[in-house]
Structure formats: C-alpha cells, structure tokens
Design a protein around this motif. Sequence first.
Motif, PDB file in Angstrom:
ATOM      1  N   GLN E  89       0.820  -1.207   0.000  1.00 50.44           N
ATOM      2  CA  GLN E  89       0.000   0.000   0.000  1.00 50.44           C
ATOM      3  C   GLN E  89       0.861   1.268   0.000  1.00 50.44           C
ATOM      4  O   GLN E  89       0.550   2.238  -0.671  1.00 50.44           O
ATOM      5  CB  GLN E  89      -0.921   0.021   1.236  1.00 50.44           C
ATOM      6  N   ARG E  98       6.859   2.745 -10.480  1.00 46.80           N
ATOM      7  CA  ARG E  98       6.020   1.588 -10.187  1.00 46.80           C
ATOM      8  C   ARG E  98       6.631   0.314 -10.775  1.00 46.80           C
ATOM      9  O   ARG E  98       6.389  -0.786 -10.286  1.00 46.80           O
ATOM     10  CB  ARG E  98       4.616   1.813 -10.744  1.00 46.80           C
ATOM     11  N   ASN E 102       6.918  -2.974  -8.483  1.00 52.93           N
ATOM     12  CA  ASN E 102       6.425  -4.279  -8.917  1.00 52.93           C
ATOM     13  C   ASN E 102       7.532  -5.322  -8.897  1.00 52.93           C
ATOM     14  O   ASN E 102       7.335  -6.450  -8.436  1.00 52.93           O
ATOM     15  CB  ASN E 102       5.844  -4.175 -10.332  1.00 52.93           C
TER      16      ASN E 102
ATOM     17  N   ASP F  62       3.472  -5.140 -15.896  1.00 55.62           N
ATOM     18  CA  ASP F  62       3.951  -5.004 -14.518  1.00 55.62           C
ATOM     19  C   ASP F  62       5.420  -4.612 -14.433  1.00 55.62           C
ATOM     20  O   ASP F  62       5.806  -3.824 -13.584  1.00 55.62           O
ATOM     21  CB  ASP F  62       3.708  -6.326 -13.784  1.00 55.62           C
ATOM     22  N   GLN F 154       0.151 -13.762  -7.333  1.00 64.37           N
ATOM     23  CA  GLN F 154      -1.041 -13.183  -7.941  1.00 64.37           C
ATOM     24  C   GLN F 154      -1.779 -12.269  -6.962  1.00 64.37           C
ATOM     25  O   GLN F 154      -2.306 -11.224  -7.346  1.00 64.37           O
ATOM     26  CB  GLN F 154      -1.927 -14.310  -8.467  1.00 64.37           C
ATOM     27  N   GLY F 155      -1.781 -12.663  -5.695  1.00 65.50           N
ATOM     28  CA  GLY F 155      -2.362 -11.775  -4.692  1.00 65.50           C
ATOM     29  C   GLY F 155      -1.590 -10.469  -4.595  1.00 65.50           C
ATOM     30  O   GLY F 155      -2.173  -9.403  -4.392  1.00 65.50           O
ATOM     31  N   THR F 156      -0.286 -10.571  -4.763  1.00 68.38           N
ATOM     32  CA  THR F 156       0.541  -9.364  -4.748  1.00 68.38           C
ATOM     33  C   THR F 156       0.170  -8.447  -5.912  1.00 68.38           C
ATOM     34  O   THR F 156       0.002  -7.238  -5.740  1.00 68.38           O
ATOM     35  CB  THR F 156       2.032  -9.747  -4.814  1.00 68.38           C
ATOM     36  N   LYS F 157       0.014  -9.020  -7.090  1.00 69.53           N
ATOM     37  CA  LYS F 157      -0.341  -8.191  -8.250  1.00 69.53           C
ATOM     38  C   LYS F 157      -1.709  -7.529  -8.067  1.00 69.53           C
ATOM     39  O   LYS F 157      -1.856  -6.333  -8.301  1.00 69.53           O
ATOM     40  CB  LYS F 157      -0.335  -9.020  -9.537  1.00 69.53           C
ATOM     41  N   VAL F 158      -2.691  -8.307  -7.666  1.00 66.61           N
ATOM     42  CA  VAL F 158      -4.037  -7.750  -7.486  1.00 66.61           C
ATOM     43  C   VAL F 158      -4.023  -6.572  -6.508  1.00 66.61           C
ATOM     44  O   VAL F 158      -4.625  -5.523  -6.751  1.00 66.61           O
ATOM     45  CB  VAL F 158      -5.017  -8.833  -6.982  1.00 66.61           C
ATOM     46  N   ASN F 159      -3.290  -6.743  -5.421  1.00 68.61           N
ATOM     47  CA  ASN F 159      -3.284  -5.683  -4.411  1.00 68.61           C
ATOM     48  C   ASN F 159      -2.414  -4.493  -4.783  1.00 68.61           C
ATOM     49  O   ASN F 159      -2.689  -3.372  -4.364  1.00 68.61           O
ATOM     50  CB  ASN F 159      -2.887  -6.259  -3.049  1.00 68.61           C
ATOM     51  N   LEU F 160      -1.365  -4.718  -5.574  1.00 72.14           N
ATOM     52  CA  LEU F 160      -0.578  -3.575  -6.045  1.00 72.14           C
ATOM     53  C   LEU F 160      -1.431  -2.687  -6.954  1.00 72.14           C
ATOM     54  O   LEU F 160      -1.366  -1.455  -6.875  1.00 72.14           O
ATOM     55  CB  LEU F 160       0.662  -4.055  -6.808  1.00 72.14           C
ATOM     56  N   TYR F 162      -4.715  -2.545  -6.903  1.00 73.63           N
ATOM     57  CA  TYR F 162      -5.753  -1.927  -6.066  1.00 73.63           C
ATOM     58  C   TYR F 162      -5.202  -0.694  -5.339  1.00 73.63           C
ATOM     59  O   TYR F 162      -5.833   0.353  -5.268  1.00 73.63           O
ATOM     60  CB  TYR F 162      -6.301  -2.943  -5.067  1.00 73.63           C
ATOM     61  N   SER F 163      -4.002  -0.831  -4.794  1.00 73.09           N
ATOM     62  CA  SER F 163      -3.383   0.285  -4.059  1.00 73.09           C
ATOM     63  C   SER F 163      -3.167   1.500  -4.942  1.00 73.09           C
ATOM     64  O   SER F 163      -3.296   2.640  -4.493  1.00 73.09           O
ATOM     65  CB  SER F 163      -2.019  -0.134  -3.502  1.00 73.09           C
ATOM     66  N   ARG F 164      -2.807   1.242  -6.193  1.00 72.26           N
ATOM     67  CA  ARG F 164      -2.534   2.363  -7.110  1.00 72.26           C
ATOM     68  C   ARG F 164      -3.730   3.306  -7.187  1.00 72.26           C
ATOM     69  O   ARG F 164      -3.580   4.515  -7.301  1.00 72.26           O
ATOM     70  CB  ARG F 164      -2.244   1.796  -8.503  1.00 72.26           C
ATOM     71  N   ASP F 165      -4.916   2.748  -7.115  1.00 73.83           N
ATOM     72  CA  ASP F 165      -6.130   3.529  -7.345  1.00 73.83           C
ATOM     73  C   ASP F 165      -6.899   3.874  -6.072  1.00 73.83           C
ATOM     74  O   ASP F 165      -8.031   4.370  -6.161  1.00 73.83           O
ATOM     75  CB  ASP F 165      -7.046   2.759  -8.311  1.00 73.83           C
ATOM     76  N   HIS F 166      -6.317   3.601  -4.914  1.00 73.00           N
ATOM     77  CA  HIS F 166      -7.030   3.894  -3.671  1.00 73.00           C
ATOM     78  C   HIS F 166      -6.099   4.548  -2.649  1.00 73.00           C
ATOM     79  O   HIS F 166      -4.885   4.495  -2.778  1.00 73.00           O
ATOM     80  CB  HIS F 166      -7.608   2.604  -3.066  1.00 73.00           C
ATOM     81  N   GLY F 171      -6.595   0.708   0.815  1.00 74.70           N
ATOM     82  CA  GLY F 171      -5.751  -0.404   0.386  1.00 74.70           C
ATOM     83  C   GLY F 171      -5.501  -1.398   1.508  1.00 74.70           C
ATOM     84  O   GLY F 171      -5.511  -2.614   1.302  1.00 74.70           O
ATOM     85  N   MET F 175      -6.664  -5.281   1.569  1.00 78.86           N
ATOM     86  CA  MET F 175      -5.592  -6.271   1.750  1.00 78.86           C
ATOM     87  C   MET F 175      -5.931  -7.249   2.873  1.00 78.86           C
ATOM     88  O   MET F 175      -5.735  -8.464   2.734  1.00 78.86           O
ATOM     89  CB  MET F 175      -4.299  -5.518   2.092  1.00 78.86           C
TER      90      MET F 175
END
Lengths: 209, 209, 209, 209, 209, 209
Positions: E89, E98, E102, F62, F154-160, F162-166, F171, F175
């Motif tokens: 986060q 970024r 990543n 990424d 994959q969880g890392t990618k999804v949350n990265l 998500y964080s970018r936009d929140h 975030g 998480m």
Amino acid sequence: MDMASEVLQPEGDDMARTSWNMRRIIAMYQETFTVIEKCLKPVVVAVQGDCVGGVDLITACDIRLCTQDAWFQVKEVDIGLAADIGTLQRLPKVIGSRSLVNELALTVRKMYADEAKESGLVRYGYKPRISGQGGDDGWSSGDGRGDSSPVAVQGTKVNLIYSRDHSVAEGLNYMATWNMSMLQTEDVMKSAVASVEKKSPKTITFSRL
Amino acid sequence: MDMASEVLQPEGDDMARTSWNMRRIIAMYQETFTVIEKCLKPVVVAVQGDCVGGVDLITACDIRLCTQDAWFQVKEVDIGLAADIGTLQRLPKVIGSRSLVNELALTVRKMYADEAKESGLVRYGYKPRISGQGGDDGWSSGDGRGDSSPVAVQGTKVNLIYSRDHSVAEGLNYMATWNMSMLQTEDVMKSAVASVEKKSPKTITFSRL
Amino acid sequence: MDMASEVLQPEGDDMARTSWNMRRIIAMYQETFTVIEKCLKPVVVAVQGDCVGGVDLITACDIRLCTQDAWFQVKEVDIGLAADIGTLQRLPKVIGSRSLVNELALTVRKMYADEAKESGLVRYGYKPRISGQGGDDGWSSGDGRGDSSPVAVQGTKVNLIYSRDHSVAEGLNYMATWNMSMLQTEDVMKSAVASVEKKSPKTITFSRL
Amino acid sequence: MDMASEVLQPEGDDMARTSWNMRRIIAMYQETFTVIEKCLKPVVVAVQGDCVGGVDLITACDIRLCTQDAWFQVKEVDIGLAADIGTLQRLPKVIGSRSLVNELALTVRKMYADEAKESGLVRYGYKPRISGQGGDDGWSSGDGRGDSSPVAVQGTKVNLIYSRDHSVAEGLNYMATWNMSMLQTEDVMKSAVASVEKKSPKTITFSRL
Amino acid sequence: MDMASEVLQPEGDDMARTSWNMRRIIAMYQETFTVIEKCLKPVVVAVQGDCVGGVDLITACDIRLCTQDAWFQVKEVDIGLAADIGTLQRLPKVIGSRSLVNELALTVRKMYADEAKESGLVRYGYKPRISGQGGDDGWSSGDGRGDSSPVAVQGTKVNLIYSRDHSVAEGLNYMATWNMSMLQTEDVMKSAVASVEKKSPKTITFSRL
Amino acid sequence: MDMASEVLQPEGDDMARTSWNMRRIIAMYQETFTVIEKCLKPVVVAVQGDCVGGVDLITACDIRLCTQDAWFQVKEVDIGLAADIGTLQRLPKVIGSRSLVNELALTVRKMYADEAKESGLVRYGYKPRISGQGGDDGWSSGDGRGDSSPVAVQGTKVNLIYSRDHSVAEGLNYMATWNMSMLQTEDVMKSAVASVEKKSPKTITFSRL
C-alpha cells in the motif's frame, strides 16, 4: 475543475471545436445554479404552479416549499437531450427513491404537489403559515431562521453539502477540522443564554394553512 | 485518519493550540458513536419521549424504533454551533429526503413519531409487539435475529456500511472478496437445513401494537 | 477491476484456491445483473407474487413496478450468508430509508406491495393501466417511452448511473463532457418540433387500475 | 467547493469569524495558482536563481525548467506555518520520492539545480538551447509546441490533470467520453499530412547547453 | 473502518471463522505501523544492514535514511504470501517508479543502498554528517528540526498525508480549513522574528560523509 | 462502467451518434490493454528499438525491460489527437516525475533507454542476463519468478493494482480482507520449507550484460 472559467479555447469551427465551446457554455449554465450552494445563507425556494425546467434550480436550494397547485416535470428527454445543468446530478441526492427519479427523468411524467411532498422533494406541500415573528412571513427569510448564530447556520450548510459528496469517515474528519475553530465563537455563549431565557424558540415553522 | 488517537499535540495555549486540542476532543466524541458501527452485532435502538442531542447516537445504529410519544430535534444551531459528532454526516444517509434533513438541521424544528416514521428515520413508529418467540421482546435483542448465523448477519452489516460509503462497483468488488471465504462456513449447510425443517422462521417481527 | 474475466487462476485445491475460485464465480454472478445497467435502454421490471432472491435483479433495473399481491424478501441471512450479488450494494441506493434496508437485510422480514410503494422501492404498487397508446401496455415497453430520442433517453440513463456513484461536482463535469457532443444531434430539432405539434405527449403513464 | 467565491460570510470579529475570513483569503490565494491548471495552453515555467515561496507556483505549471544557479526551498515551516497554497498538495504529485518531499517541507533544506533535476521536479537542469525554430527561444513558448493541433494539446493537458486525481478506470472512462467528439476534428487529417511531409518535427527540444 | 477494534467476532472454528479472526489479526498488525502516521511529530528512520520485513515499517515513516551497507528486500512472496501490513500500500506512494515497486514485490530482488537512494526510497544513502548544532547528530532527532514551530511542523505532516490520499482540489480545501485557525498562532510572529535574527537556520542538514 | 460491452447504441448517423459509436470503439481498444492488468500472472514486457504507439501497452504491464537501442515516444499530439487508450492515464502512475510525463505527452520528444531507466519507466536499460536457472532466459518468463507460490504472486499483483487507485487506508482494508483467506494456503508452509532448504532463491535476476 472549474470548466466555466477555462482561460482559452481552440479557435476554428469544426465539430471538435463546437463541442469544446458547447462544454464551456454548459459549464457556465451549471455554475449559475452551483452558486446557490456556495451562498452561505440557507436558500429556501417556493414553487407556485408549474416547475418545468426549474428542477435544476430548486434541487440546488436547501429547502423546497410549494403551493397546492404546483407540479414538477423533467422535460429534457422530450426535447431530445439529457438534462445537463443539475437535475440528473442533484435530484437523486434530494429525494429518496431512485425508482421515482429514474421514472421522472426517463418518462417525462408530471408530479403534483402531493406526490412531491410524499417523495421528499418538498417538505410541505402547501403555502407556509404567515408567522408573526419579526414581521417575517417565512417565504422571504433567507436563512430559514430569524435570529440564529450565522456561524452555526452557515457551518451547518457547508458541512451538509460536504457530507453529501463524501463518506461518513471523510465527513467526520472535515467536520472536526471545521469546528476546531468555529466552536471558539462567542455565539455559543450568547445562544446558550438566549436559549435559556426565551421559552419558545423563534424558529420559522412551515406549517400547513 | 483516526484523529482521536493522535499521539502528540503541541503544547501551549494560543488560539491555534486551543483549536488543535478542540479537534482532538471532537474526534474522541465522534469515536464514541462510531464504535457502534464497528460492533459486528446489529444494534437496535429504541426512543421513548424526546431525542434531543441523541440523533448522533441513533443514526449510528442499524435499526431505529420509537414509541408513539417520541420526538426528535437537532438543536445544535440553537446553541450556536454546527452539529459535529455525526448528525450532519449520518442523518442524510439514513433518511431519504435531503430537504427534510436540511430543514431539521437548519431550523431546529421538532419532528414527531409519525413524521419520523414516514421519513424513514424509524421503521415502526410505535412500541414493537412483545413476541413470544424465545421469550424475547424485540427491544432487548442485540442482533435483531434470534438464531441467525453470525457469519451471515455480521457480514451483512459490514458490507451494508461499506456500500454506504462507496460506489456500487466498489461495493461489489469488496463483497466478492469478503464472501470468497465467508461462504465456506458450515453455517450455510446448517441454516439451509434449519430453513427447511421449520415452517416459520424465528425472525423477530417488529409489528405495531 | 472486472473480476469475472480474470484470465488465470491458481491451480490446486487448498482453502485459498477454493476462495479464489469462489470469488471469480461470485463476480460472474454479479456481472449477470450489472449488464442490466450497461444496457443503454432503460429497463422496467414488473414483480408479480413473491420476489425472493430477486431483489438483486430488480435493483439493477431502472424502474420497478409490481402487482398488488407482490412481496419482497432478502432471505440470504436465513441460509447463512451475506447477499453478494447486488442487494447490499444497490438496495440502499434505491430506497430512501437506510433503517428499512438494514431491517430487511438483517431480519429477513417480508415487505408487501403497499410498504414497497411507500418506501420508494417500486413506484406504483399495482398493475399499470393498459394504455391504448401505440397498442403498448406499458409492461413490455423497453425504454419507458414510445418515441423519445434514443440519444436523450440513453444519455439520461448513463448519467443517472454515473451520478449515483460520484459527487455532484464530478457528475456535473462528466455531464458537460458528455453533452458537448450529444447536444449536436438532429434529435433536438426533431423532438422540439414534435413536442410543439402534438398536444399530449406519448408518455407511458403508469397509473393505478 | 469553490471557497474563494463564497457569497457571504458572517459579520463580527471573534475568533470564529476571523477564521472564516482567513479561510476565504487562503482560498483566494490558492485560486491564483489553480487558474494555471485551468489555462488550456500548457504552461512552461523557468526558474533562475532562488525559488523561495515559488514552489506553489511552479508545481501548478506543466513543465518546469531552471538555470544552473537555481535553488528551491519550501520555507513555510521556518515562519511558523504549514504551506497552504499548493506546495503540500501538488509537490508530492510532481516528484517521485515522497521521502524527499517530506524532507523538503519539514526541514526547510535547500535543493539545488542538480538534485532538482534528478528528483524529477525540473526536467532539464540548465538553460534550454536557443532554438532557431520560428525565432522562438523555448522560454517564451506558451504551449511547448510550435504548431501542434490545439485540440490535441489542450485535450492532452485536461486529461493529464484529470488522471492525476482519479483512478485509472475513471481516467479511461473520462478520456473515452472526451475523445468521442474530439477525434472528429479536421486537425487529425491535417496533422497526419503534415507529419508525413516534414522530415523533422518542429518540436521545441529542451537540450542542455 | 478500524477493523482492529471490531468489537465482536463470531465464535466457532470453521474456515469462515478462521478467516474472520485472521482479518482482525492482520488489521492489528497494520495498526502498529499506521500509528507512526498518526504521531504528529515527523518520524525519521535509519536503516543499517538488512531491512527484510522492515519495509512495512519504514514506508510508514516520514523520512528514511540508511548507511552504506544497507539493503532492502520485500520477501513475502518467497514465503507464500502477499505482503499485508503496509508494503504493497505505501511503497508505491513513496518511490517514483512503479516498475521498480512491482519488481521488488514480485521477484524478491535485493535492493542496495545506492539504488535505494536513486529510487527515492531513502534520501541520503549514507550516514548523515554529525552536525554540531545542539549536540544533535541527526539520527536521534525526532522531528528533523531543532526548533521549528510545532504548529507548523505538525500541520505540515497532517496535510502531507492527507494530500497523498486525496485529489489536489480536496487537499486544497482541507488545507484552507486547517489553516484558517492554525495561522492564528503566535508562532508565526516568533518564527518570523527568529528567522530574521539568526543568519543560518538551524536546519539539520543530512549530508554525505 | 464497462463501456466496451454496452449492449445497445442509438442507430443513425448524425454527429451525436458518431460520437456514441466512437466512444464504444475507444473503450474496446482501451480494454485490449486493460486485460493485461486483469491477467493474474505478472506480465513482463521487453522493448527493442522504437516504442512508438506502444507506451499504452507497456504501461499496462507489470515490469518493463528494454535493450540499449530502445527509445520511446508519445506521438499522438503530432497526429492531432490526445492519447486515449491508456498512456495519459497510466504513464503518470508508472514514472515518478510528472514534469517528464507532461513534456513527453505535450512535446512529442523522444526518450532513449538511458533516460527511460533513470526516469523509472524501465528498470534495467539493457538486455537481461541470460540466466541458467531452469533454462529460462528471463525474457520469456511470464511471472518473473520460477517457482513462487501463485497464491502469493497473484495476490501481490491484485493488491498492487488496487493500491494504485485507492488511498492507503482503503488499500489496507482490502488487503486484510483478501489475505484473511489467502493466508490459509498450504503454500505458506511449502514456501517456508523451500526457503530454508535452498541457499540461493531461484529469483530471475535481471542484470546488465
């Protein structure tokens, strides 16, 4: 972004430039109603007879009244356009039922005073009682209150509008930052004393005739 | 940001420092009501007689009841301040008509049980029926349900509050991420079986006397 | 993020992978209702008899009707889960009273046609009048309007949904950017002429029997 | 909300009223820099020597240049206040390292041209090459481009600023709604032809001396 | 929502309940780093040697230093989990690239002091100069400033964090509401006088050895 | 709203309808790059020679690599339009300096490998070392890791994303809700054991030739 005051726009007359200019003009019209929200005094609006094309205006006000013969219509779809100076943005935040909002905007149905009152668009479907308080008849009162603290009334309006557009947590944070100084007014003491001294508050009471 | 728990604050006593401290105190008071939202059990509140200064509290609850003699008032403007511990933030998200919210907050008008019920602030304007189900009378029930799955009830509360403060798309995304594990509870099977076996669900029914 | 179309998912069968798959499936179900919002024609839904498990569907529609014998129930809590395909996200934005939403979702209480109408969930609690206009009975009409400009009707729907999920300022900005081109349609002229020529608009009028 | 243009403010002179007035004045000062973002032409700013108190200004511009002897300082903390007309809001979105932003704002350290260039605050740490293109020396060029399509350049600026303040999904949605009309400009054809005909684009090239 | 302090949780031990408890525990761990942001004094952190599992901690601080032998690693993926107490986060909001974020999070690559400095994660890659100012060596200084106004320093921190999570317009609005009272401090006068009297500011200068 | 899949569009061919269709087409093109973000495997992209018109593509990936002879250009302004399929939305969130982003997009300047690396757009400016690990040369590796837990990667990618936009708070909340189930994977145990047993991790090391 305050589109109405964009400093420049591209010259020429192709479709893109026409669109650009159109956007600037729409924004200017939108601003003519948004200033009502910026007015720190609460704004009370009263509708008599038809309110066609005026829903943009009244939804930008704080309190809406109407006479028994009033009716409301969102007529833009009938003339081939989507309402773009406030109705689609503010009406769904003013009344409770999105089903009703959708129906009004999509079917151009008229809504009369009784339904308008039930829906929450206006609070009192009729002419307000002419109160003898301060020779004021309620219609002309700008802030809905005869003698309230302006710090209290105006702070309330600013924060009600802020809450409308934010989450509860955001609204609470802003409120605390607002009141950290606004509580340091002598109005609190004055109002407290006045509140104790007089039996009935001088609230304007919008009652049915 | 959780202002109530800010670790330090500037020492001294000029106006800025007084404001700083004021903000911290407001945040602490706000938090006393926000914990109700954090309580994972649904919270039912019942109002008897006047609810002045209590609108902050009841709007942080999940379900609001009241007796026939109840009345509600947002009185802060009368004592010179804007309500800052939840009313201006939560009331507009609880009842449908923003016109009514504005009027209540700006004019200090009293609202009685009937109007409160019509407005959607409370769901049943009267004392709930004393139900014989499980010796429970509805008032004291903490979660509004006698024997529901806590995983289901509490997940419902968490997501209802989340939805209030987010767009539909955001709410759906969060919901899917929530339920991807919460559906893997044995409560689903248990509840399904119970649902089939008993004829009438043990729902607490808040009905009029 | 459009979870339903996530390209890959981890193979295997431990709890985390089951959750992952569960989330993808929930998202797919959610999408089956979200497409209704993406349909540019307004969608009118009519409920006859029980609507259990259908609240997800109808809250994704634009206008909701029902017959006198209709009743509604959010039953998920009773089978051990939190409703996850739209009810908790859309219902609070459709009807005005969050107190009612909470009660329906948490206590599984049935709501009948009259209350549904009062709450704003449906606009007309009864079967709509069979109108003779165009041989259309109102139920089958896809866009709620016989002959409106599709540019106007569809633009109205897109912006009503956008407003629901954004602040007023954001909604106004988007609206101006939308209409800067959409006003350049010949429908405006056509509609204006049609509006003048015919006495009564061909609006479908959903009235009580 | 456009605080600078709030229509009224409470009269009197206690602390709350002083705060109210202060807020209005801060908002007016903020607006003097925000207009730079509203100017549809890209704004290039060039710094020579010290830039103390000017970070508010330059971070509201689109492209920042500086001479070799330039240095930058956020000095507000040294005079007892938090910078309130743009530095704390825009600087973190202009340069990449939040560690650096925090240090500059909290410790009042000077940053010289070389570090400013490395940090991304300015793109070329030195005086730009005096280009012979159109008798233009690069400093005075308002839009950074000699002969680009204004529809393209200005649309790019509007959407870059929009993206800064929104999620990627929001930015994409706005962009599509913007370009649906802006692509219908004859500039696309003109630019395409010009692009083929001339060998080297007339881009102003900010190169080192 | 402050998950760490959720008041209740469902009893039992199936998978859903284990998830519920897990979420509460993660939130508690997250909170242990979020308190650093709530501390009104700026927090400076210095890294010596390896920083594995500590990126969560240091990204919650305001200014990051490190010695020449420091290296950083986001190792969670290597032990089968996504980092969940702050790295994913906060790291993307601390450093500019970024692409680098990543790579660090997905490939578990070590990053050494030089690259960490270039990337903007730490501002000075080496041990700070032992300054003679007040016998303070820079490492132990809690607020990065010897004698700044706490009203100014702390207001700066609060608003920098607010800006990180909001649009520029939102940040400006909050800032104006903050400073409307905070400018009314005697620190402004004191600081101004002090600023004139002393030749060199007592700023801690983090310079290379 | 997923514009690409809007179900209907108005027939006809005036300017408004052309705009409508244009918006749908733009959205479809946007979606061709957004799917890369939806791919749960990390996507590594490598650029050789010119990347003109490809910045949309690579910013949706990424991790970005490039050869020494690579160069990048955002050329849309030169052909009379604002880039509308991702560059203006994603580039500012990939590289640190908004000054550079603005310059690239507004002046059509070419950026070569060295500057691209310094700016953070690509992490390693050159061809990656051909590693002997598993006969894999780094270019073809889909997830950047030979044998990591897919649940973790994959969880890392999804949350990265998500964080970018929140905001950070949003975030963290997401998480915790994500990991409450994802931590219950056997991969954690397997990875921990593997991590202890092997001396050097099988991380792909992108090093210079």
